[in-house]
Design an enzyme around this catalytic site. Structure first.
Site, short mmCIF file in Angstrom:
data_model
loop_
_atom_site.label_atom_id
_atom_site.label_comp_id
_atom_site.label_asym_id
_atom_site.label_seq_id
_atom_site.Cartn_x
_atom_site.Cartn_y
_atom_site.Cartn_z
N ARG A 13 0.84 -1.20 0.00
CA ARG A 13 0.00 0.00 0.00
C ARG A 13 0.87 1.25 0.00
O ARG A 13 2.02 1.20 0.42
CB ARG A 13 -0.83 0.06 1.28
N ASP A 26 0.24 5.43 1.35
CA ASP A 26 -0.70 6.29 2.07
C ASP A 26 -1.21 7.46 1.21
O ASP A 26 -0.64 7.76 0.16
CB ASP A 26 0.00 6.88 3.30
N TYR A 38 12.54 3.23 -2.14
CA TYR A 38 11.76 4.44 -1.90
C TYR A 38 12.67 5.65 -2.06
O TYR A 38 13.86 5.59 -1.72
CB TYR A 38 11.20 4.46 -0.47
N ARG A 86 9.30 7.70 6.24
CA ARG A 86 8.99 9.07 6.67
C ARG A 86 9.55 9.38 8.06
O ARG A 86 9.96 10.51 8.33
CB ARG A 86 7.49 9.31 6.60
#
Lengths: 254, 254
Positions: free
Chosen positions: A52, A54, A112, A199
């Protein structure tokens, strides 16, 4: 005959309530399954993704798969999907995959990237695509901190406290910053990333860059296994799911 | 004492119905005047700009001015305006100007840029910031066509047929393409640009690039003074008002 199709997709996360279907919300999975349902004359087609993302998080190289009885070539699939998907989702490539391929379970590693715009001036054209952090930063200290995150660790301090009980040991192969003028890009490759992990790492490493913490804090944070001791969760708009690796060779030598 | 403040502003045109105030619409001028009215305790403050931009058109270097009795320094103005303006408008600089300065009438030249994304693949992150034109293009032919537009001409063929009767003679000093991989950037500097002029020039020159017209067509189009003979109006999202020149020296030698 059923074929398993693998697609690499990009999306601008700005106007989505994340990747995963939620009733009454606009999601990437919802848009994909809506188009596939129309193409299959009303039959539901379930899409599986590598993971997933966000709300507000982007993807340059998300990978999905689905099974279909339709006899279209990969190139025809790409055209048909791109013609029907909204402007903020693009199919970059389509391949027919082995029936044992699974977008999530076959993944060996993920990459990422996280963009930070560090100029004193706000950039109106980047507001949905970077975090804005207009403070002087010590890049060397940040890279030192990132170096301490590499390897196999329990990342409990760097995941959302809401993460369900599970094994929080992950391996990070690469963690570096590329600077291009006032634009910083964090690049991470690892076996997997816990909820909010990138993050929280970025939020913590930015504190190192501002001199609020020494780079060596990373070691004690990893040992403490306490989310409250790490830095803030950096905003969604800087984050991109960049690439999913299904082959160890392709990232081992990066 | 009244001071005249000159500001350079950037805005993302995507969510605006253009620069100029229109009742019931979200406009750049409307946002600016709303903030200034609050700062002047409810008194109207009129903002003058170097010119309008249409819905969806961006600005990197739009220039505005306004008169104020407030005794704030340029740096204080910049902070106060940026704190109150929405995220899609940024004040890049503020200076106190001479009372004879006028954002529109003092301008000596303007620079516009137009971005074209030419890759076969749609780029979801550029969809509001470039036109997408996925066709092979002959850059040399396009630069040849642009060269024929330089100088002083009647640009009737290259302005909207809706343009009010007026003198349509303008001077273009620079007209070139910069290519950076699949991204083309058209750059124009001229004394002024008629309504839709840059977008019609780009639409016509892209036809030259695709081989639909020879570069020499530009000469006959200029002579014909007929909008119907030129190419289509390229879409708004590729266009940027890049810079306004108030000093001949600064662009003569570019």
């Amino acid at each position: 005959m059923t074929r398993r199709m693998k697609c690499v997709i990009a999306y601008d996360g700005t106007d989505f309530s994340g990747y995963q279907v939620q009733p009454g919300k606009r999601t990437v999975q919802g848009e994909l399954e809506g188009v596939l349902k129309r193409m299959h004359k009303g039959s539901d087609v379930r899409v599986a993704a590598s993971g997933r993302t966000d709300a507000g998080v982007h993807a340059y190289g998300q990978v999905i798969h689905f099974d279909t009885p339709l006899a279209l070539s990969p190139e025809q699939w790409k055209k048909a999907l791109n013609a029907q998907l909204p402007d903020d989702i693009a199919v970059r490539s389509v391949d027919e995959a082995d029936s044992t391929f699974h977008a999530r379970f076959s993944a060996k590693a993920k990459e990422y990237r996280y963009n930070v715009w560090t100029a004193a001036e706000r950039d109106v054209f980047r507001r949905y695509y970077c975090a804005w952090h207009p403070y002087p930063l010590h890049i060397d200290a940040m890279n030192e901190a990132l170096g301490l995150l590499k390897g196999t660790h329990d990342f409990t301090s760097f995941c959302s406290a809401k993460t369900a009980m599970e094994d929080r040991v992950r391996t990070i192969y690469h963690a570096e910053i590329e600077a291009d003028g006032p634009m910083l890009q964090f690049r991470f490759i690892g076996t997997g990333f816990l909820y909010n992990m990138v993050r929280i790492i970025v939020g913590t490493v930015l504190e190192v860059g501002q001199g609020k913490r020494p780079p060596a804090d990373i070691k004690s944070l990893l040992a403490a296994k306490d989310r409250r001791l790490a830095g803030p969760t950096a905003p969604a708009e800087g984050l991109y799911l960049w690439h999913v690796y299904y082959d160890r060779e392709s990232f081992d030598h990066k």
